[in-house]
Each structure stands twice: as structure tokens, then as C-alpha cells.
Design a protein around this motif. Structure first.
Motif, PDB file in Angstrom:
ATOM      1  N   ASP A  19       0.847  -1.192   0.000  1.00 57.91           N
ATOM      2  CA  ASP A  19       0.000   0.000   0.000  1.00 57.91           C
ATOM      3  C   ASP A  19       0.882   1.242   0.000  1.00 57.91           C
ATOM      4  O   ASP A  19       2.077   1.178   0.318  1.00 57.91           O
ATOM      5  CB  ASP A  19      -0.887   0.015   1.251  1.00 57.91           C
ATOM      6  N   GLY A  67      -1.931  -4.711   3.516  1.00 60.39           N
ATOM      7  CA  GLY A  67      -0.958  -3.652   3.255  1.00 60.39           C
ATOM      8  C   GLY A  67       0.316  -4.117   2.596  1.00 60.39           C
ATOM      9  O   GLY A  67       0.949  -3.377   1.849  1.00 60.39           O
ATOM     10  N   GLN A 123       2.127  -3.064  11.726  1.00 59.90           N
ATOM     11  CA  GLN A 123       0.998  -2.153  11.590  1.00 59.90           C
ATOM     12  C   GLN A 123       0.939  -1.166  12.754  1.00 59.90           C
ATOM     13  O   GLN A 123       1.014  -1.557  13.913  1.00 59.90           O
ATOM     14  CB  GLN A 123      -0.293  -2.954  11.526  1.00 59.90           C
ATOM     15  N   ASN A 125      -1.578   0.877  14.113  1.00 56.10           N
ATOM     16  CA  ASN A 125      -3.018   0.967  13.980  1.00 56.10           C
ATOM     17  C   ASN A 125      -3.618   1.604  15.226  1.00 56.10           C
ATOM     18  O   ASN A 125      -3.388   1.130  16.327  1.00 56.10           O
ATOM     19  CB  ASN A 125      -3.555  -0.444  13.802  1.00 56.10           C
ATOM     20  N   HIS A 144       3.663  -0.133   8.452  1.00 58.70           N
ATOM     21  CA  HIS A 144       2.409   0.112   7.740  1.00 58.70           C
ATOM     22  C   HIS A 144       1.608   1.111   8.560  1.00 58.70           C
ATOM     23  O   HIS A 144       1.087   0.785   9.618  1.00 58.70           O
ATOM     24  CB  HIS A 144       1.656  -1.208   7.574  1.00 58.70           C
ATOM     25  N   ASN A 146      -1.359   2.308   8.882  1.00 56.69           N
ATOM     26  CA  ASN A 146      -2.749   2.096   8.486  1.00 56.69           C
ATOM     27  C   ASN A 146      -3.733   2.719   9.479  1.00 56.69           C
ATOM     28  O   ASN A 146      -4.457   2.050  10.161  1.00 56.69           O
ATOM     29  CB  ASN A 146      -3.042   0.611   8.256  1.00 56.69           C
TER      30      ASN A 146
END
Length: 170
Positions: A19, A67, A123, A125, A144, A146
């Protein structure tokens, strides 16, 4: 479009799809080695467990985060069950897009999927509940971002480049 790459890229045998909110802190070769390695594989899709406890995953053995996905496109093109399964699930992608699709495909075709270690899709998150056991990565090779609240962290990492990325994140 990710699930259809075997046919969209007919002359490519293997790829890593990431991503736009992914940052590599180490060489992408680590990801290539982790999935493809030096020996032939039977698995065609490599994924990292999603850190969130999303309810769509509760009954599914595969709980991927989309991702970072490693794909052996040649194996997927040659698979006799991937395309029929893709056709079955393409109308029920769900709120998480290709991530939901991979979760359903992983439940139906587990032989095509392999789980990669957490640090290859670490991640960050903050927008959904997170299982701490899934969030504890030993490395931070691929970050990532995200979630809207963590997107600015990439800028902080660039400013503090001399420090360990894991230390900056803590």
C-alpha cells in the motif's frame, strides 16, 4: 486489482504489493527472502496477520492485513482453484476490500497461503481495537501506517533517522 495481478502482469512471475502508506526501514530483499527464499514454494500468497480484532475474521483461520502481500503470480495463474474461488468471493469483498477477500480465500484455499512474520508488515493501527499479542513484533522492517492518526509518524521517523525506528515508535 491486487487479486487479478496474475493476469494483469502476464510476464511477471513474482511480486511484492504494498500500500502507499508502507515504509521500508530495511531492504525489501528481506521480504523477498522471507516469502520466496532459495527453494521453490507451493504457497502463492504471503501475508502478515492483521493486528485488529475485526469481527469479519472471527470464524476464519486466515486473518491477513492487505498492506503488504507477497505473490507468486505464476503459481496463481497455474492454479486450478484460485480463479474459481476469486469469482465466488468477488461480490462479497466487504468493508476491508482486498483484505476481506484474502481472508475468505485463505479459509477456502489455505494451501495457497503462507503467514509471514509480523515485522514484515508492522501495523501502526489506532482506529480499531488491537490484540496486543498480534501487535508485538520483534523487528520493524516494514512499517504500515494504516490509520489516519499515525500517518504523521512517517515524518517523525525521517527527522529522527539516527535513532532505532523501534525506539522512536515506543
Amino acid at each position: 486489482w491486487k487479486p487479478f495481478l496474475p493476469w494483469l502482469l502476464p510476464h511477471v512471475d513474482r511480486c511484492i504489493v504494498v500500500d502507499l502508506d508502507v515504509v521500508f526501514l530495511t531492504s525489501p530483499c528481506l521480504l523477498l527472502d522471507a516469502f520466496f527464499g532459495s527453494r521453490p514454494r507451493r504457497e502463492a500468497i504471503g501475508w502478515v496477520q492483521d493486528v485488529a480484532g475485526h469481527r469479519i475474521y472471527e470464524q476464519l483461520p486466515a486473518q491477513p492485513n492487505g498492506g503488504v502481500i507477497a505473490m507468486d503470480l505464476a503459481l496463481l495463474r497455474d492454479s486450478t482453484d484460485y480463479l474459481p474461488a476469486l469469482e465466488q468471493f468477488n461480490l462479497s469483498v466487504g468493508a476491508l476490500g482486498d483484505q476481506s477477500l484474502y481472508a475468505n480465500l485463505g479459509a477456502r484455499l489455505p494451501h495457497l497461503f503462507v503467514r509471514l512474520r509480523c515485522g514484515l508488515n508492522r501495523q501502526l493501527n489506532t482506529h480499531v481495537p488491537v490484540f496486543r499479542s498480534r501487535y508485538a513484533c520483534s523487528t520493524c522492517d516494514v512499517l504500515h501506517f494504516n490509520g489516519r492518526l499515525v500517518k504523521s509518524m512517517a515524518e517523525q521517523l525521517h527527522r529522527r533517522a539516527a535513532e532505532s525506528p523501534c525506539a522512536v515508535l515506543r
